[in-house]
Structures are given as C-alpha cells and as structure tokens.
Design a protein around this motif. Sequence first.
Motif, mmCIF file in Angstrom:
data_model
loop_
_atom_site.group_PDB
_atom_site.id
_atom_site.type_symbol
_atom_site.label_atom_id
_atom_site.label_comp_id
_atom_site.label_asym_id
_atom_site.label_seq_id
_atom_site.Cartn_x
_atom_site.Cartn_y
_atom_site.Cartn_z
ATOM 1 N N ARG A 64 0.853 -1.184 0.000
ATOM 2 C CA ARG A 64 0.000 0.000 0.000
ATOM 3 C C ARG A 64 0.889 1.233 0.000
ATOM 4 O O ARG A 64 1.786 1.365 0.845
ATOM 5 C CB ARG A 64 -0.909 0.005 1.235
ATOM 6 C CG ARG A 64 -1.916 1.142 1.218
ATOM 7 C CD ARG A 64 -2.742 1.131 2.485
ATOM 8 N NE ARG A 64 -3.758 2.168 2.444
ATOM 9 C CZ ARG A 64 -4.359 2.695 3.513
ATOM 10 N NH1 ARG A 64 -4.044 2.238 4.720
ATOM 11 N NH2 ARG A 64 -5.273 3.628 3.400
ATOM 12 N N ARG B 73 5.120 5.034 2.858
ATOM 13 C CA ARG B 73 4.669 6.422 2.977
ATOM 14 C C ARG B 73 5.749 7.304 2.359
ATOM 15 O O ARG B 73 6.929 7.165 2.689
ATOM 16 C CB ARG B 73 4.452 6.812 4.440
ATOM 17 C CG ARG B 73 3.304 6.052 5.109
ATOM 18 C CD ARG B 73 3.198 6.439 6.579
ATOM 19 N NE ARG B 73 2.825 7.839 6.736
ATOM 20 C CZ ARG B 73 1.564 8.276 6.804
ATOM 21 N NH1 ARG B 73 0.545 7.407 6.721
ATOM 22 N NH2 ARG B 73 1.301 9.549 6.959
ATOM 23 N N ILE C 105 1.145 5.337 0.307
ATOM 24 C CA ILE C 105 0.418 6.480 0.865
ATOM 25 C C ILE C 105 1.268 7.727 0.692
ATOM 26 O O ILE C 105 2.399 7.797 1.194
ATOM 27 C CB ILE C 105 0.128 6.277 2.367
ATOM 28 C CG1 ILE C 105 -0.661 4.987 2.589
ATOM 29 C CG2 ILE C 105 -0.625 7.474 2.935
ATOM 30 C CD1 ILE C 105 -0.759 4.578 4.045
ATOM 31 N N GLN D 60 1.917 -7.734 4.627
ATOM 32 C CA GLN D 60 1.380 -6.471 4.111
ATOM 33 C C GLN D 60 2.469 -5.407 4.144
ATOM 34 O O GLN D 60 3.064 -5.125 5.198
ATOM 35 C CB GLN D 60 0.205 -6.003 4.967
ATOM 36 C CG GLN D 60 -0.281 -4.567 4.671
ATOM 37 C CD GLN D 60 -0.971 -4.433 3.335
ATOM 38 O OE1 GLN D 60 -1.909 -5.164 3.038
ATOM 39 N NE2 GLN D 60 -0.498 -3.513 2.492
ATOM 40 N N THR E 171 3.799 -1.421 3.446
ATOM 41 C CA THR E 171 3.322 -0.035 3.410
ATOM 42 C C THR E 171 4.493 0.890 3.099
ATOM 43 O O THR E 171 5.577 0.731 3.663
ATOM 44 C CB THR E 171 2.697 0.379 4.753
ATOM 45 O OG1 THR E 171 1.630 -0.511 5.076
ATOM 46 C CG2 THR E 171 2.154 1.806 4.679
#
Length: 638
Positions: free
Chosen positions: A36, A56, A38, A52, A54
């Motif tokens: 993901r 940023r 962001i 998972q 992530t």
Amino acid sequence: MKIHFDNLEGILLEGISELSEILGIRITEREGLKIRAIQAQGSIQLSLKDGQGTIRYQETIHFFRAMGVFLEQARELAQFELTEEPKFDFNGTMLDVSRNGVLKVPVIKQFIRYMALMGLNGLMMYTEDTYKVEEQPYFGYMRGRYTASEMKECDDYADLFGIEMIPCIQTLGHLQQALKWGYAADIKDHADILLAGEPKTYAFIEQMITAASGMFRSKRIHIGMDEAFQVGLGKYLKLNGNQDRFQIMNDHVSRVLAITERLGLQPMIWSDMYFNLLANDYQGALYNVDADFSDDNMSRIPKGVQFVYWDYGRNDERGYERLYDKHMRLGSKPIFAGGIHMWNSISPNNGKTWMTSHPALRAAKTKGIREVISTAWGDNGNETNHLVILAGLQLFAEHGYADDINDELLGRRLLACTGIDQFRSLNALKYMDEVPGVSEGNHWMANPSKYLLWQDPLLGLLDKHVEGEAESVLPGHYAELEKRWRHCKAQFPAPFSRLYDSYEKLASVLIIKSTLGLTIRRLYQSGEKELLAELATAADSPLSALNHRIEALRISHRALWMDTYKPFGWEVLDLRYGGLLARISSTRDRLADYVEGRIEEIEELEVDRLLFDQNGLTDRPLEVNVTYQAAVTASCFL
C-alpha cells in the motif's frame, strides 16, 4: 517476486513497470506481496508486517527510492520498519555531453532508471553546443547535437519518476567549439569567450537560451559562466580599453538575466568567476576564501540568480564549511556541485571522488545546503565512459538520505538500484591509475593508464617517470588487472561486459607498453643490435604483439562507444589510436634502419630523458596528470 499494489496512481504504476526488470518483480492484480502506497507530508516510512507492505512518501522520487529499499529488505526479512529523512531537496547529477561523447537517448533513460531507484531527483545535460539552435546551423554542426524532440523524450521519461531535467549551457566562456565558425567573428572576445557588451552577443545568447529551455518543462536553467578568466582582455580590451573586469562581469550577467526574466526562467550560474575577480590576484587559485566580499562589492552583483559552488579537490570538511559560509554572502544558499572524477583519464579516479565527496556532503548537511549535484566531466576527449560513474552516483544518493555512509552500504544499494552486483568492480577501476607508486586516493589525479598508453615509444616523454621500481612492478600490476577485468566481462551483462572488455584490452596493452620505451633505449645504449633487430622485425616481438593488442583495444573501445554515445566524436579517438599505431610502425622502421646500417644513430634515443613535470612530486614521479596532446609530442601539435 510477484507484487500487487493497493490503489497505486497510474503514473507511479507506469514508472514501476519501467523499473520491474531491475527490481526483479512482476506486477500482478492480486497475486504476491501486497503493498500500500500512501502519499503524505514528512519522512519516508517503510514497513512489512504479516505479509502487508506499506510505503509512505512525500515526493514522487521518494516513492521509487522507497520501492528499491523496500524490496531490498523484503528479500531478507519477513518484517521490518524503516524511516528515511531526505537531507536534500534537490540531489542529482550533471552529465557532460560536450567533450565529444554525446550520450544516446536510450542510455540517458538507463541512467534515469538507476537514478530513480537511488532517489536522485535532478539531471542536467551539460551542452555547450550539442543542442540544436534553429537560427544557427553551424552551432553544434557535426558534433552530435540533440534535437528538441530527443531532449523532450528524455524530459518526459524523467518526469515519470519525479526527476527534474534542467538545461545546462554556457553564456560566456567554454564556447570554443561553438565560436570557431565564421558566423561568430563579431561576438568573440577570446576563442572560447563571448564578447561582453556587444548587442549581437545577447541576440545570440537569447537564441541559445530559448532553444535550450524549450526542450524541458522545468523553468530552471543553468547558464554557466565559469572559468572565463580572460573576459575583457581580448577583443573587448581593444574596443573599450582597460575596464573594471568585475563590472564587465556584472553588466554581462545583468543583460543575460534580463533575457531569462523575459522568458520566465529561474537562472543559476557557476560562482567561481566572482571569487576570481574579487581576489587580490585575478589569476589566483579558484575559490580564494580571502576574496573581497565587502558589502559594497556584494551590492554590485546582480540579484535574481542562484550560485553553483563547484569544488572537486578539497578534502577537509571545515574548508567546505568556510566556503559555504562565504557563498551565503552572495545572498542565498548555493547549490553545491561535487565531482565524480572521470575526466582527463581513461579510468575513473574513485579514490579522489570518495575523499572529496564525503566531507563536502557532510559539510553541506551541517550548513543546511539543500541542493547538490555530482558532475561527470569528459575533458580531453571523453576517453572514460560515463557508465563508470554509477558507484559515485550511489554515494551522492545515500548521503541524501542518511549520515552514516560506508562502502558496504553503497555496495548493497548499488545492487538494489541497478540489479547488478558490481560496486567493488566499478570502484576497483581506480587501480588502472592508482598504481604502485601513486599515493592512496590519488589526490593529484595521476593518469598513467592514459599517458603510458599514448606516449610515443621513441620520444618517451614520460619514460623518466617509470624508471626504477615502477618499471619492475607496472607490467605485473596490469597483468593482474587484465585477469580481473576478464572475469568481470564474463560476469556482468551488456553494456557493462563491453566496459570491462575495454579495460581488459587496455591492461593488456599496458603490460607491454608501460615500460617499452625504457627497454628500447636501454638496448640502444648498450649496443644490443641483435635484440633491437628482433624487436623491429620478429613476428612475435613485443612491438608486433603491441600492434595487435592496440588494434584489439581500439575495436573494443569503439564498440563500447557506439553502444553508449552517438558516433560523432569517436573520430577523435580513432585518430589517436591510428596515430599510435603509425608511430609503432615508425619505431620499427627506425630500429630497422639503425641495425641494418642505413643510419648511424637514432637521434630520438640519444636525448637524455627528463621528468615531464619538473615542478611535480619528485618522490612520486608517477603522480602527474597529462593530456593526450602533451603525452604524444613536445612539438607543435596544431
């Protein structure tokens, strides 16, 4: 590795697709590791937990760097959390494409891909005359100049990764190739310097700026103006008499800034001329810290321009800090330009790159300098291929995101950013010049792989530097390097296999040629005519072997050049190789004439050998830096 993203923006997905081969990933819709992304203000944050991922990130370039770091970690760890704080707002490189080597568009794109994963967000193509100016057909004529469509293609590709391409040209000095044609007669002060104050000069400059800036979406432009030491002392002096050269510079800068302002551009210039003109000795050292930066002088310098402080030789952190402070007197924080040393040699000087870049970048962070670039110049014919700079680029990149930088980190990161584990090999190319007898780090930029290749076998202008211990160790040193580059050639893919093939062939030549002149003269002085005859005529003699090895080197070097650069400019190196082969043929003829009695002596071998540089380091005679022209002859070359 299979990867799928959670709602990734289309342009980022397009960029990752371009990088997938380097990263060793396949992007899917649902399979594999889920990431993901962001976008948010602040630092770069990476994590992997329970399958998972992530990321940023704030800027586009941060996302691509983060992807490289993320995958590097994910291949080793099941879970992790990392944070990186960008140290610079602008961190990039300047590739010199004006010293004969004009990089092909696909190769520029290759560099852009590597830069994206490194996290470098700026790219300048240094073009003195190697871009097309519609109004000036002789500008860059037969020099491989870029068309607007070529540069726009590169700019579009760079923008995909958040990399800003900035035009980098000259508007005062360093224009000899542009000004050598008849059209420029009225706008020349010196052979390589524009005539300040002449209206035709500024019409010409506006054409250059308009053409260069029109190729890129950025509104920033580097307009050069470095090392114009003779400004106002040529035609200008004849027309105007003796004038204040500091004011000549200011007036010229003002008139060029009027053009950039009218075109809506944000200019930058090299800062060295102001230090030079404001020092007590106009011909003094670059960046004299005692230059007169009084309030009165500072008030006379035009406003609205950013200064680029270039420094490729300093190795003390405090020295950089003092010059950063001095630049602040010019009214704004400078851009720092360091050097990845690949110029005036055939191999990179990574020792000097390391010893200068680490303190420069540490000092930049201490002083709050937010913009830096690495320069990769091609002086004296671009004999060193630009591919060698990747390890240096990685050094600049890592300083942009961390403070604790070491070679182990650089090696891991270069593998992650290029997909090739060659940091140690690229770094070891320095040993082509950092030979036994040259001090560690090669601060004085000795280039024996160049001067021992090109020097004349009969004249031996550098032979004195090889006498003694060097003569006994150089052939063995280059023999070991020949083996090393042969191994690298087999290990790495193209175009790097061609790069190492060229160094294998160069080392092969230097095994013989590094000491050949001493051997010939010693045999001559001792009257060994039979051995001289063998040198001249035997099919298996060192001269015969050398002839074949040089031709193999030329062919290998040409193949690498054609992979990397446009063909224009290679003719210069062909002439160098051809001249060397002709001189070897003449050497054989001269030896044969002597041993067969047609001449009583070989005059070239009668002359006592002197040190090439009598002001050099006599305790380290190999530590000289010599251009091609100086190595091949003491006679008039042009």
